[in-house]
Write an enzyme that holds these catalytic residues in place. Structure first.
Site, PDB file in Angstrom:
ATOM      1  N   GLY A  20      80.609  94.522  30.690  1.00 10.19           N
ATOM      2  CA  GLY A  20      79.677  95.580  31.073  1.00 10.19           C
ATOM      3  C   GLY A  20      79.098  96.252  29.842  1.00 10.19           C
ATOM      4  O   GLY A  20      77.895  96.543  29.764  1.00 10.19           O
ATOM      5  N   ARG A  24      80.739  95.716  23.552  1.00 11.35           N
ATOM      6  CA  ARG A  24      81.834  94.743  23.688  1.00 11.35           C
ATOM      7  C   ARG A  24      81.263  93.322  23.535  1.00 11.35           C
ATOM      8  O   ARG A  24      81.913  92.450  22.965  1.00 11.35           O
ATOM      9  CB  ARG A  24      82.556  94.890  25.032  1.00 11.35           C
ATOM     10  CG  ARG A  24      83.855  94.066  25.102  1.00 11.35           C
ATOM     11  CD  ARG A  24      84.589  94.200  26.450  1.00 11.35           C
ATOM     12  NE  ARG A  24      84.747  95.572  26.827  1.00 11.35           N
ATOM     13  CZ  ARG A  24      84.489  96.048  28.060  1.00 11.35           C
ATOM     14  NH1 ARG A  24      84.104  95.234  29.023  1.00 11.35           N
ATOM     15  NH2 ARG A  24      84.631  97.312  28.324  1.00 11.35           N
ATOM     16  N   ARG A  43      66.523  96.790  26.035  1.00 10.39           N
ATOM     17  CA  ARG A  43      67.260  97.938  26.610  1.00 10.39           C
ATOM     18  C   ARG A  43      68.612  98.166  25.939  1.00 10.39           C
ATOM     19  O   ARG A  43      69.504  98.795  26.516  1.00 10.39           O
ATOM     20  CB  ARG A  43      67.480  97.766  28.116  1.00 10.39           C
ATOM     21  CG  ARG A  43      66.186  97.859  28.909  1.00 10.39           C
ATOM     22  CD  ARG A  43      66.389  97.584  30.373  1.00 10.39           C
ATOM     23  NE  ARG A  43      65.106  97.680  31.055  1.00 10.39           N
ATOM     24  CZ  ARG A  43      64.786  98.657  31.911  1.00 10.39           C
ATOM     25  NH1 ARG A  43      65.643  99.601  32.196  1.00 10.39           N
ATOM     26  NH2 ARG A  43      63.609  98.683  32.468  1.00 10.39           N
ATOM     27  N   GLY A  89      85.849  92.609  31.916  1.00 16.15           N
ATOM     28  CA  GLY A  89      85.615  94.037  32.085  1.00 16.15           C
ATOM     29  C   GLY A  89      86.858  94.885  31.952  1.00 16.15           C
ATOM     30  O   GLY A  89      87.972  94.377  31.783  1.00 16.15           O
ATOM     31  N   MET A 181      83.385  97.918  38.781  1.00 16.90           N
ATOM     32  CA  MET A 181      82.080  98.256  39.367  1.00 16.90           C
ATOM     33  C   MET A 181      81.053  97.123  39.419  1.00 16.90           C
ATOM     34  O   MET A 181      79.875  97.399  39.620  1.00 16.90           O
ATOM     35  CB  MET A 181      81.490  99.459  38.596  1.00 16.90           C
ATOM     36  CG  MET A 181      82.342 100.704  38.678  1.00 16.90           C
ATOM     37  SD  MET A 181      81.739 102.077  37.678  1.00 16.90           S
ATOM     38  CE  MET A 181      80.218 102.480  38.508  1.00 16.90           C
ATOM     39  N   ASP A 205      92.348 102.215  32.542  1.00 19.41           N
ATOM     40  CA  ASP A 205      92.739 103.522  33.093  1.00 19.41           C
ATOM     41  C   ASP A 205      93.795 103.267  34.162  1.00 19.41           C
ATOM     42  O   ASP A 205      93.732 102.236  34.834  1.00 19.41           O
ATOM     43  CB  ASP A 205      91.555 104.196  33.806  1.00 19.41           C
ATOM     44  CG  ASP A 205      90.350 104.388  32.914  1.00 19.41           C
ATOM     45  OD1 ASP A 205      90.042 105.546  32.594  1.00 19.41           O
ATOM     46  OD2 ASP A 205      89.719 103.375  32.540  1.00 19.41           O
ATOM     47  N   ARG A 218      88.238 100.251  24.554  1.00 17.17           N
ATOM     48  CA  ARG A 218      87.539  99.481  25.595  1.00 17.17           C
ATOM     49  C   ARG A 218      86.520  98.544  24.984  1.00 17.17           C
ATOM     50  O   ARG A 218      86.231  97.479  25.506  1.00 17.17           O
ATOM     51  CB  ARG A 218      86.804 100.435  26.563  1.00 17.17           C
ATOM     52  CG  ARG A 218      87.716 101.195  27.470  1.00 17.17           C
ATOM     53  CD  ARG A 218      87.023 102.419  28.055  1.00 17.17           C
ATOM     54  NE  ARG A 218      88.021 103.426  28.354  1.00 17.17           N
ATOM     55  CZ  ARG A 218      88.305 103.871  29.563  1.00 17.17           C
ATOM     56  NH1 ARG A 218      87.647 103.442  30.604  1.00 17.17           N
ATOM     57  NH2 ARG A 218      89.244 104.769  29.733  1.00 17.17           N
TER      58      ARG A 218
HETATM   59  O1  LIG Z   1      84.147  97.943  30.875  1.00 19.96           O
HETATM   60  P1  LIG Z   1      83.116  97.410  31.828  1.00 19.96           P
HETATM   61  O2  LIG Z   1      82.968  95.940  31.748  1.00 19.96           O
HETATM   62  O3  LIG Z   1      81.781  98.139  31.717  1.00 19.96           O
HETATM   63  O4  LIG Z   1      83.676  97.707  33.319  1.00 19.96           O
HETATM   64  C1  LIG Z   1      84.078  98.960  33.838  1.00 19.96           C
HETATM   65  O5  LIG Z   1      83.765 100.051  33.001  1.00 19.96           O
HETATM   66  C2  LIG Z   1      82.614 100.772  33.489  1.00 19.96           C
HETATM   67  C3  LIG Z   1      83.035 102.167  33.848  1.00 19.96           C
HETATM   68  O6  LIG Z   1      83.630 102.802  32.777  1.00 19.96           O
HETATM   69  C4  LIG Z   1      82.120  99.983  34.705  1.00 19.96           C
HETATM   70  O7  LIG Z   1      81.123  99.089  34.296  1.00 19.96           O
HETATM   71  C5  LIG Z   1      83.388  99.292  35.140  1.00 19.96           C
HETATM   72  O8  LIG Z   1      83.229  98.156  35.941  1.00 19.96           O
HETATM   73  O1  LIG Z   2      88.879 103.747  36.458  1.00 23.81           O
HETATM   74  C1  LIG Z   2      88.076 102.872  36.124  1.00 23.81           C
HETATM   75  C2  LIG Z   2      88.178 102.226  34.882  1.00 23.81           C
HETATM   76  C3  LIG Z   2      87.280 101.293  34.564  1.00 23.81           C
HETATM   77  N1  LIG Z   2      86.322 101.023  35.470  1.00 23.81           N
HETATM   78  C4  LIG Z   2      86.217 101.617  36.647  1.00 23.81           C
HETATM   79  O2  LIG Z   2      85.311 101.319  37.433  1.00 23.81           O
HETATM   80  N2  LIG Z   2      87.110 102.553  36.956  1.00 23.81           N
END
Ligand SMILES: O=P(O)(O)O[C@H]1O[C@H](CO)[C@@H](O)[C@H]1O
Ligand SMILES: O=c1cc[nH]c(=O)[nH]1
Length: 235
Positions: A20, A24, A43, A89, A181, A205, A218
């Protein structure tokens, strides 16, 4: 170039990792790929192509959430011929059996997003699932590397911050390991266009304990997940 990716035809490999976080993506390219070249900065959503163990691999940031991830997944498959996609992710653990930095492979992805309700006219609760071949390879790769990887379902949520923590408790009762997400949209779009997709996640988390990793961690420390994903995608 496509609307959201600035690559010329042929600049993106058929195999792509999807973090995401675009930074990274940069870290993965610079740390794990040979001869990595940036093909898109549109972007600020960086994309790179290089080689891993002699095989061409790209890594493309998708942004946060299913609307953003859907755009990149759709364009990678339909405009650049990508066939294999592995999301790498971060996630929030719902299961008390998981600890911070544990690695998960999502075999299926429930979602509270309306995207698939719209797609199927509200008539079907479509079940987005991982490609079985990729999942099986990832399980073998993790075992060979000595990485303890838990396989199970996740929730792909529209919101990071929730007013309904009780729903998370109920999902955990039904075996849902963690929340992130993007996976439901990536699995659905890959299925629609006959590509293969898998999601591998690192617990950033812990929803139960409140523990969390830093933004820098992260971005730059989830190496075990990336190595399992790379070994899987070139297998
Ligand atoms: O670390 P990424 O790959 O972005 O994934 C997670 O982290 C983001 C939220 O902090 C959301 O995109 C969730 O899916
Ligand atoms: O709590 C969390 C951590 C990473 N990504 C999420 O969508 N939720």
């Amino acid at each position: 170039m496509s609307t959201h990716i600035g690559a010329k035809p042929g600049e993106i490999a058929e195999r792509v990792l999807l973090p995401g976080d675009p930074l990274r993506a940069k870290w993965i390219a610079e740390t794990f790929l040979d001869d990595a070249k940036c093909y898109s900065t549109v972007r600020g959503m960086f994309g790179y192509t290089g080689t891993y163990r002699g095989v061409r691999v790209s890594v493309q940031g998708t942004g946060m959430g299913m609307p953003s991830a859907s755009i990149y997944t759709h364009e990678l498959i339909n405009e650049y011929g990508v066939q294999t996609l592995i999301r790498v992710g971060s996630c929030g653990a719902l299961s008390t059996d998981l600890n911070l930095r544990d690695v998960i492979a999502a075999n299926g992805s429930s979602t509270d997003s309306a995207m698939n309700r719209v797609r199927f006219d509200g008539l079907v609760d479509y079940a987005p699932v991982a490609d079985f071949g990729l999942l099986r390879t990832a399980v073998d790769v993790a075992a060979a590397r000595g990485v303890e990887m838990t396989v199970g379902p996740v929730l792909a949520a529209d919101a990071f911050y929730t007013d309904r923590p009780d729903l998370y408790d109920r999902l955990a009762d039904y075996g849902v390991l963690a929340v992130e997400m993007e996976s439901a949209a990536i699995y659905t779009i890959a299925a629609r266009y006959k590509a293969r997709a898998l999601t591998i996640l690192t617990v950033s988390d812990h929803i139960r304990t409140g523990e969390k990793t830093s933004a820098e961690e992260r971005e730059q420390t989830f190496s075990q997940m990336v190595e399992v994903a790379l070994d899987t995608i070139v297998a």
